[in-house]
Scaffold this motif. Structure first.
Motif, mmCIF file in Angstrom:
data_model
loop_
_atom_site.group_PDB
_atom_site.id
_atom_site.type_symbol
_atom_site.label_atom_id
_atom_site.label_comp_id
_atom_site.label_asym_id
_atom_site.label_seq_id
_atom_site.Cartn_x
_atom_site.Cartn_y
_atom_site.Cartn_z
ATOM 1 N N PRO A 194 0.820 -1.204 0.000
ATOM 2 C CA PRO A 194 0.000 0.000 0.000
ATOM 3 C C PRO A 194 0.853 1.253 0.000
ATOM 4 C CG PRO A 194 -0.810 -1.588 1.595
ATOM 5 C CD PRO A 194 0.483 -2.120 1.075
ATOM 6 N N VAL A 195 0.288 2.311 -0.581
ATOM 7 C CA VAL A 195 1.021 3.579 -0.690
ATOM 8 C C VAL A 195 1.119 4.210 0.681
ATOM 9 C CG1 VAL A 195 1.002 5.877 -1.668
ATOM 10 C CG2 VAL A 195 0.235 3.940 -3.027
ATOM 11 N N VAL A 196 2.300 4.263 1.236
ATOM 12 C CA VAL A 196 2.532 4.910 2.519
ATOM 13 C C VAL A 196 3.666 5.891 2.336
ATOM 14 C CG1 VAL A 196 3.197 4.574 4.912
ATOM 15 C CG2 VAL A 196 1.748 2.891 3.794
ATOM 16 N N VAL A 197 3.461 7.142 2.708
ATOM 17 C CA VAL A 197 4.479 8.161 2.496
ATOM 18 C C VAL A 197 5.501 8.068 3.608
ATOM 19 C CG1 VAL A 197 4.890 10.613 2.283
ATOM 20 C CG2 VAL A 197 2.789 9.630 1.421
ATOM 21 N N GLU A 198 6.754 7.849 3.270
ATOM 22 C CA GLU A 198 7.806 7.745 4.262
ATOM 23 C C GLU A 198 8.517 9.071 4.415
ATOM 24 O OE1 GLU A 198 10.484 4.556 3.868
ATOM 25 O OE2 GLU A 198 8.954 3.090 3.380
ATOM 26 N N THR A 199 8.742 9.479 5.673
ATOM 27 C CA THR A 199 9.457 10.721 5.909
ATOM 28 C C THR A 199 10.760 10.496 6.647
ATOM 29 O OG1 THR A 199 8.245 11.039 7.971
ATOM 30 C CG2 THR A 199 7.348 12.075 6.016
ATOM 31 N N HIS A 200 10.847 9.419 7.401
ATOM 32 C CA HIS A 200 12.025 9.199 8.232
ATOM 33 C C HIS A 200 12.271 7.724 8.415
ATOM 34 C CE1 HIS A 200 13.055 13.180 9.449
ATOM 35 N NE2 HIS A 200 11.781 13.434 9.605
ATOM 36 N N ILE A 201 13.300 7.489 9.194
ATOM 37 C CA ILE A 201 13.620 6.129 9.553
ATOM 38 C C ILE A 201 12.665 5.675 10.634
ATOM 39 C CG2 ILE A 201 15.511 4.730 10.427
ATOM 40 C CD1 ILE A 201 17.213 7.162 9.535
ATOM 41 N N GLY A 202 12.459 4.383 10.730
ATOM 42 C CA GLY A 202 11.709 3.856 11.850
ATOM 43 C C GLY A 202 10.283 3.509 11.497
ATOM 44 N N ALA A 203 9.522 4.427 10.938
ATOM 45 C CA ALA A 203 8.132 4.151 10.618
ATOM 46 C C ALA A 203 7.643 5.117 9.569
ATOM 47 C CB ALA A 203 7.270 4.263 11.882
ATOM 48 N N TYR A 415 22.559 4.734 13.097
ATOM 49 C CA TYR A 415 22.404 5.070 14.512
ATOM 50 C C TYR A 415 20.926 5.315 14.840
ATOM 51 C CZ TYR A 415 22.942 7.654 18.899
ATOM 52 O OH TYR A 415 22.854 8.085 20.207
ATOM 53 N N VAL A 416 20.261 6.089 14.010
ATOM 54 C CA VAL A 416 18.851 6.379 14.244
ATOM 55 C C VAL A 416 18.005 5.124 14.059
ATOM 56 C CG1 VAL A 416 16.877 7.688 13.396
ATOM 57 C CG2 VAL A 416 19.078 8.811 13.645
ATOM 58 N N PRO A 424 10.626 3.101 21.629
ATOM 59 C CA PRO A 424 9.438 3.580 20.901
ATOM 60 C C PRO A 424 9.419 5.084 20.682
ATOM 61 C CG PRO A 424 8.871 3.258 23.207
ATOM 62 C CD PRO A 424 10.325 2.818 23.055
ATOM 63 N N PHE A 425 10.365 5.827 21.275
ATOM 64 C CA PHE A 425 10.235 7.284 21.355
ATOM 65 C C PHE A 425 10.443 7.981 20.011
ATOM 66 C CE2 PHE A 425 12.019 5.575 25.343
ATOM 67 C CZ PHE A 425 10.867 5.681 26.098
ATOM 68 N N TRP A 426 11.359 7.481 19.216
ATOM 69 C CA TRP A 426 11.565 8.096 17.905
ATOM 70 C C TRP A 426 10.307 7.954 17.052
ATOM 71 C CZ3 TRP A 426 15.550 10.797 15.489
ATOM 72 C CH2 TRP A 426 15.402 10.975 14.114
ATOM 73 N N ASN A 427 9.742 6.762 17.029
ATOM 74 C CA ASN A 427 8.575 6.511 16.189
ATOM 75 C C ASN A 427 7.335 7.259 16.668
ATOM 76 O OD1 ASN A 427 10.032 4.817 14.552
ATOM 77 N ND2 ASN A 427 9.443 2.967 15.646
ATOM 78 N N ARG A 428 7.287 7.594 17.943
ATOM 79 C CA ARG A 428 6.104 8.296 18.470
ATOM 80 C C ARG A 428 5.892 9.641 17.787
ATOM 81 N NH1 ARG A 428 3.669 11.413 22.873
ATOM 82 N NH2 ARG A 428 5.575 12.626 23.143
ATOM 83 N N THR A 429 6.980 10.323 17.462
ATOM 84 C CA THR A 429 6.870 11.650 16.848
ATOM 85 C C THR A 429 7.651 11.775 15.546
ATOM 86 O OG1 THR A 429 8.792 12.487 18.065
ATOM 87 C CG2 THR A 429 6.625 12.725 19.122
ATOM 88 N N GLY A 430 8.259 10.695 15.092
ATOM 89 C CA GLY A 430 9.106 10.793 13.909
ATOM 90 C C GLY A 430 10.394 11.541 14.186
ATOM 91 N N GLY A 431 10.762 11.654 15.462
ATOM 92 C CA GLY A 431 11.986 12.356 15.837
ATOM 93 C C GLY A 431 11.767 13.824 16.150
ATOM 94 N N TYR A 450 17.735 12.127 7.249
ATOM 95 C CA TYR A 450 17.240 11.162 8.225
ATOM 96 C C TYR A 450 16.943 11.784 9.584
ATOM 97 C CZ TYR A 450 18.763 7.879 4.694
ATOM 98 O OH TYR A 450 18.912 7.205 3.511
ATOM 99 N N MET A 451 17.318 13.040 9.788
ATOM 100 C CA MET A 451 17.016 13.735 11.039
ATOM 101 C C MET A 451 16.249 15.022 10.755
ATOM 102 S SD MET A 451 20.653 13.238 13.012
ATOM 103 C CE MET A 451 21.279 11.617 13.445
ATOM 104 N N ALA A 452 15.514 15.030 9.666
ATOM 105 C CA ALA A 452 14.893 16.267 9.188
ATOM 106 C C ALA A 452 13.868 16.834 10.156
ATOM 107 C CB ALA A 452 14.248 16.028 7.823
ATOM 108 N N LYS A 453 13.174 15.976 10.896
ATOM 109 C CA LYS A 453 12.157 16.471 11.819
ATOM 110 C C LYS A 453 12.719 16.807 13.196
ATOM 111 C CE LYS A 453 7.877 14.778 9.855
ATOM 112 N NZ LYS A 453 8.446 14.420 8.548
ATOM 113 N N CYS A 454 13.961 16.443 13.448
ATOM 114 C CA CYS A 454 14.594 16.786 14.719
ATOM 115 C C CYS A 454 14.788 18.298 14.818
ATOM 116 C CB CYS A 454 15.959 16.111 14.849
ATOM 117 S SG CYS A 454 15.903 14.325 14.915
ATOM 118 N N ILE A 455 14.879 18.787 16.042
ATOM 119 C CA ILE A 455 15.293 20.168 16.277
ATOM 120 C C ILE A 455 16.806 20.183 16.125
ATOM 121 C CG2 ILE A 455 15.350 22.069 17.925
ATOM 122 C CD1 ILE A 455 12.881 20.744 19.254
#
Length: 663
Positions: A194-203, A415-416, A424-431, A450-455
């Motif tokens: 199924p088409v799922v848009v990926e933004t980061h690692i993990g989920a 590493y990520v 579970p913490f990275w996947n909870r918010t996408g980082g 791979y860390m685009a959503k991180c501060i």
């Protein structure tokens, strides 16, 4: 008589059967014209359950309200590789809904998102459903600019593409359709997931905004991506949530940034203000008490008591001194940071305390030693720190003269991936509640994927290199010569003893410095503009010039950042920043125009006139403010209130607060 009756009965029987057949055929024709379920038999039996292939819970007689809401989105969950797709129609308020199974006979499963409407009122309604074509790639169709008929929407819709850029579809009307729109064929195997848009690692993450939005920040080729569809949001199960419906985090798009050749300080002020009202982070997959604590802190800051006179904070230096003080106090009393213990040295957990990249090392050392802010319980953390050194990453992994950083980026990705698989913490918010502090010039490029959503706290805070207002923060680049005594030679001459109008010395890195020397080296005695000064013990000649100059020129090198910005403040010299598109440190809090001068690169030939046009009274005011703001740019062996360590942490905390949606 009997003979006549026998001859009459067959005739009447045939006539009766013919009439009944005509009536039944007429019913079927009428039901077919109504098309409530695309199936005449289903229409006749509409009060009964019409099973689809697999374990579908859809009942043909169920109220269609959940499938008729404008902008609703339902996504195939990817947990069971099927060849099913659903199509959702809305046409001029005509309530028509269809759930169509393909010919392969695979099961049809959907995930429903139960999200609240965002503060702007754009999409995200409860029990929303999106329609994803699993056989014909809907994502490809949208990115390639498919026709309006390929995705039936109501009125105008923004379709968000990668990197938060939006492409407007205007003047689209919804025709009353009685058949599903045709999707153009694409090259995909029958078993395409199924088409799922990926933004980061993990989920994978699905982005929802402005009716229907699909966001894809990860531009990694499909051959390089990790298939995480079978591990979709594993952290949810680890939290004890036994629901069979997985909540997919909703991502609000990045604010639309106008494309300019040069962003002036005024432009940056406007973008910062815009980010405060328009940018919000990923909605967590599951709620946590720390989210409520952060939201409470944000509301307290918005309603901060007015401060008229504070002995430690000089109001003209700040955008809003009352909000800053309240935010700082709440940070001290509330903030807890979890520092990941994983990671091999020296790239992880090995601070560099000398040189021009010292900021990341000093911060790492002081945070890991700080009992007030660090928690050993990740469940109680408001923020998560990725303790890597961009300097050590370059030193240990970069192949000299290769001009290739792929192995450095891959190291961070691994590493990520490891953290996302273990916790579970990275996947909870996408980082989005994770942060990094990196001072090397390459850090923006190494972390943007791979860390685009991180501060990201970055020394190389360049508007042209993906710095995002409302999320990223500018890290002061500090040149620490003595790790045991970082405050050596602090201060400078009083204004009356500063005989030099402007001073610069440095290597010819980048394109700006040669232009600066071309116009001003040995051209004017008031303008002490040099190349690299002869080395002396303790760099005394350089320091003496800094302490004796009214204005210290901070010209960019290879990148926009320069340690001279902090050096000028350190030696109480008014900084003159010549670096287009550079976001100065702590920009979200400090009012830089109150104590610094910004000169566009194109105005270098007119540099002296610009400086001379500043009235003496104004210069004295700025120089006094440099001394007052100095406390925010000093490293101490042990962190002190309002110093550079606390200011870096505060900028990260402050940006995270502004990302969260209010209650």
């Amino acid at each position: 008589m009997g003979q006549e009756l026998l001859s009459f009965c067959p005739v009447e029987t045939r006539r009766l059967l013919w009439i009944l057949g005509m009536m039944f055929g007429l019913i079927l024709v009428l039901q077919h014209l109504e098309l409530p379920y695309r199936n005449p038999l289903s229409s006749v039996l509409s009060a009964t359950m019409v099973p689809l292939e697999g374990n579908s819970g859809f009942r043909a007689g169920d109220p269609p309200s959940n499938f008729d809401m404008v902008g609703n989105v339902s996504v195939s969950d990817g947990l069971n590789h099927t060849d099913t797709y659903a199509f959702h129609e809305i046409a001029n308020n005509t309530r028509t809904s269809d759930l169509v199974s393909d010919e392969s006979g695979g099961s049809d499963r959907t995930l429903e998102m139960d999200e609240d409407e965002d503060e702007s009122g754009s999409l995200v309604k409860q029990n929303t459903t999106v329609v994803v074509n699993n056989e014909k790639n809907l994502e490809t169709d949208i990115v390639q600019g498919g026709e309006a008929g390929n995705l039936v929407k109501e009125n105008t819709t923004d379709i968000t593409l990668s990197e938060g850029r939006t492409e407007k579809e205007s003047n689209i009307t919804n025709p009353v359709a009685t058949t599903p729109p045709a999707y153009p064929p694409v090259n995909s195997s029958p078993n395409t997931s199924p088409v799922v848009v990926e933004t980061h690692i993990g989920a994978p993450f699905i982005s929802v905004d402005s009716n229907v939005t699909l966001v894809e920040n990860d531009q990694t080729p499909s051959s390089e991506k990790t298939d995480n569809s079978e591990q979709l949001h594993t952290g949810l199960n680890e939290t004890g949530n036994g629901s069979s419906v997985t909540r997919v985090p909703v991502v609000n798009t990045m604010p639309e940034v106008p494309t300019l050749e040069v962003y002036t300080l005024s432009d940056m002020n406007k973008l910062l203000h815009h980010s405060r009202t328009s940018y919000h982070s990923v909605i967590p997959q599951w709620s946590s008490s720390v989210d409520q604590e952060m939201q409470y802190a944000a509301s307290q800051i918005e309603n901060a008591p007015i401060i008229k006179n504070d002995p430690n904070l000089y109001a003209p230096l700040y955008r809003n001194v009352s909000m800053f003080k309240r935010s700082y106090e709440l940070m001290e009393s509330t903030l807890k940071v979890y520092v990941y213990r994983e990671g091999e040295r020296p790239i992880m957990h090995t601070p560099v305390l000398r040189g021009i990249y010292a900021s990341e090392g000093w911060f790492m050392k002081q945070l890991e030693d700080h009992k007030r802010f660090v928690t050993k319980n990740p469940q109680k953390a408001h923020l998560y720190y990725l303790p890597f050194s961009s300097r050590m990453l370059e030193e240990r992994l970069y192949v000299k003269d290769s001009h290739n950083h792929k192995n450095l980026i891959e190291h961070l990705k691994n590493y990520v991936d490891m953290l996302a698989g273990k916790y579970p913490f990275w996947n909870r918010t996408g980082g989005a509640d994770h942060f990094l502090v990196a001072c090397h010039d390459w850090a923006p490029a190494e972390t943007k994927k791979y860390m685009a959503k991180c501060i990201r706290a970055l020394c190389n805070a360049d508007m042209k290199e993906g710095f995002i207002f409302g999320k990223d923060t500018s890290l002061p680049e500090t040149y620490v010569q003595n790790a045991r005594n970082p405050l050596r030679d602090l201060g400078g001459n009083r204004p009356s003893k500063r005989s030099i109008l402007a001073f610069f010395a440095g290597s010819m890195h980048g394109y700006v410095r040669p232009i600066l020397l071309q116009h001003w080296e040995n051209k004017d005695p008031d303008m002490r503009i040099f190349g690299r000064l002869p080395k002396g013990k303790g760099n005394k000649n350089y320091v003496r010039h800094m302490k004796s100059s009214k204005y210290c020129i901070c010209a960019r090198g290879y990148e926009v950042n320069s340690p001279r910005v902090v050096e000028a403040i350190f030696y109480e010299c008014v900084p003159v920043i010549i670096s287009d598109n550079f976001v100065p440190p702590f920009f979200e809090v400090l009012k830089w125009e109150s104590f610094a001068v910004f000169v566009l690169e194109k105005d270098i030939p007119n540099l002296k006139n610009i400086l001379l046009s500043i009235p003496k009274k104004r210069y004295l005011q700025m120089q006094m403010r440099v001394k007052r703001v100095q406390q925010h740019f000093l490293w101490h062996a042990k962190p002190e209130k309002y110093d550079i360590f606390h200011m870096i942490l505060h900028s990260i905390w402050y940006n995270r607060l502004h990302q969260l949606k209010p209650n």
